[in-house]
Enzyme design. Structure first.
Site, PDB file in Angstrom:
ATOM      1  N   TYR A  21       0.857  -1.179   0.000  1.00  0.00           N
ATOM      2  CA  TYR A  21       0.000   0.000   0.000  1.00  0.00           C
ATOM      3  C   TYR A  21       0.896   1.232   0.000  1.00  0.00           C
ATOM      4  O   TYR A  21       1.498   1.574   1.018  1.00  0.00           O
ATOM      5  CB  TYR A  21      -0.910  -0.056   1.237  1.00  0.00           C
ATOM      6  CG  TYR A  21      -1.858   1.107   1.433  1.00  0.00           C
ATOM      7  CD1 TYR A  21      -2.077   2.073   0.462  1.00  0.00           C
ATOM      8  CD2 TYR A  21      -2.561   1.219   2.631  1.00  0.00           C
ATOM      9  CE1 TYR A  21      -2.946   3.124   0.674  1.00  0.00           C
ATOM     10  CE2 TYR A  21      -3.446   2.264   2.855  1.00  0.00           C
ATOM     11  CZ  TYR A  21      -3.624   3.220   1.873  1.00  0.00           C
ATOM     12  OH  TYR A  21      -4.491   4.265   2.085  1.00  0.00           O
TER      13      TYR A  21
ATOM     14  N   LYS B  49      -1.414  -1.089  -4.139  1.00  0.00           N
ATOM     15  CA  LYS B  49      -2.395  -0.017  -4.082  1.00  0.00           C
ATOM     16  C   LYS B  49      -1.584   1.272  -4.141  1.00  0.00           C
ATOM     17  O   LYS B  49      -0.917   1.648  -3.176  1.00  0.00           O
ATOM     18  CB  LYS B  49      -3.226  -0.072  -2.800  1.00  0.00           C
ATOM     19  CG  LYS B  49      -4.244   1.069  -2.721  1.00  0.00           C
ATOM     20  CD  LYS B  49      -4.914   1.180  -1.379  1.00  0.00           C
ATOM     21  CE  LYS B  49      -5.830   2.402  -1.362  1.00  0.00           C
ATOM     22  NZ  LYS B  49      -6.372   2.692  -0.016  1.00  0.00           N
TER      23      LYS B  49
END
Length: 325
Positions: free
Chosen positions: A162, A192
């Site tokens: 992330y 992400k």
């Protein structure tokens, strides 16, 4: 639906080393970064998660979720609260959602490993980890080693990084992180990418589109990321305007870029409007409550509750733009 990947073989008893990569479980399309429901006393409220899942699937056309991330106020939650939320989202999503990704990032690597093991035990579709942001990794090597140690705690499910440099202050190039990462983290399956650095993102797509899920995290730049070749997107606004954004993806796939630009322009105007008076987790959460009717409660301190005046302006803008009818 959830989990189901073959277990990786391990070298001896050391979970920090893998021998076998797990099967690919490509995550694509829109992924809603879910809010954490709270009572008025600031305790987590598991009772509305079933209603929340049904709303995402039936009203917004969203079948993938990202739990306990920034939108979910994960860093304001205890480890036990995060476990309970993960269990409930996975349970309520069974047979309804395609993938439930559990964010397990923490400032403490031991907590992250504990959360990773727990997510795997409850058959999450995958786990994601943000970079630590107090003591920060100063190199790709340090970040990779940190991620590897957490991934090794759950060696049989997909692992995602992330990337959120605006919050973490860790601006290492993701394309450099991806170079050779499968040799270090065989369960690695994607990113992400929540940054406006489309140069870095574009290079990631160019080199690794066929190998990893490259999910974009800036809702206001979704179209740009999709044109570059993003696999999909993870965002907070997809909770309540997911149907609208799905229509934008549909016309993009048809090659109708004029219509796609019109859709994106409306989203940008909405986000730009609310950014002028603050549009953080509290405002996003209030908007979700206004649109869905689901009682999600206030954010947890230090975030302050969105004022009624601000809520009224947000809802009015969505209706003026025609994003909500």
């Amino acid at each position: 639906m959830l989990g189901g990947a073959a277990a990786a073989a391990l070298v001896g008893t050391n979970n920090s080393e893998f021998m076998m990569a797990i099967p690919r479980n490509k995550l694509c399309g829109l992924v809603a970064a879910t809010f954490t429901p709270m009572t008025q006393d600031n305790e987590i409220n598991l009772s509305v998660i079933g209603q929340y899942v049904d709303y995402l699937v039936k009203v917004q056309g969203i079948k993938n979720i990202f739990v306990n991330g920034t939108t979910g106020e994960s860093m304001s939650l205890t480890v036990e609260e995060r476990k309970l939320l993960a269990e409930e989202w996975i349970s309520q999503g069974q047979g309804k959602l395609d993938q439930v990704i559990i964010h397990v990032g923490s400032l403490c690597i031991k907590e992250s490993q504990q959360l990773a093991k727990h997510a795997a035990e409850y058959n999450a579709s995958g786990i994601a980890v943000i970079s630590p942001f107090f003591f920060k990794p100063q190199s790709i090597e340090a970040l990779t080693e940190f991620l590897k140690e957490i991934a090794s705690a759950a060696p049989n499910i997909p692992f995602y990084y992330y990337h959120l440099p605006e919050f973490t202050g860790v601006s290492l190039n993701v394309v450099e992180l991806l170079d050779g990462i499968e040799k270090r983290i065989p369960t690695f399956q994607g990113v992400k990418f929540t940054s406006s650095d489309l140069l870095d993102f574009g290079q990631c797509v160019h080199k690794y589109k066929d190998r990893f899920a490259l999910l974009y995290g800036k809702d206001e730049l979704l179209l740009s990321a999709m044109v570059l070749g993003a696999s999909g997107a993870v965002g907070s606004t997809y909770n309540y305007i997911g149907d609208f954004c799905n229509k934008m993806l549909t016309v993009t796939e048809r090659g109708d870029f004029n219509m796609a630009r019109e859709h994106q322009a409306l989203v940008q105007e909405f986000i730009g409007f609310v950014n002028r008076f603050g549009f953080g987790v509290a405002e996003n959460k209030a908007t979700m409550m206004l649109v869905s009717g689901i009682p999600l409660g206030p954010p947890r301190l230090p975030l302050l509750k969105c004022s009624e005046e601000k809520q009224a302006k947000i809802l009015a803008k969505l209706k003026i733009l025609g994003i909500l009818t």
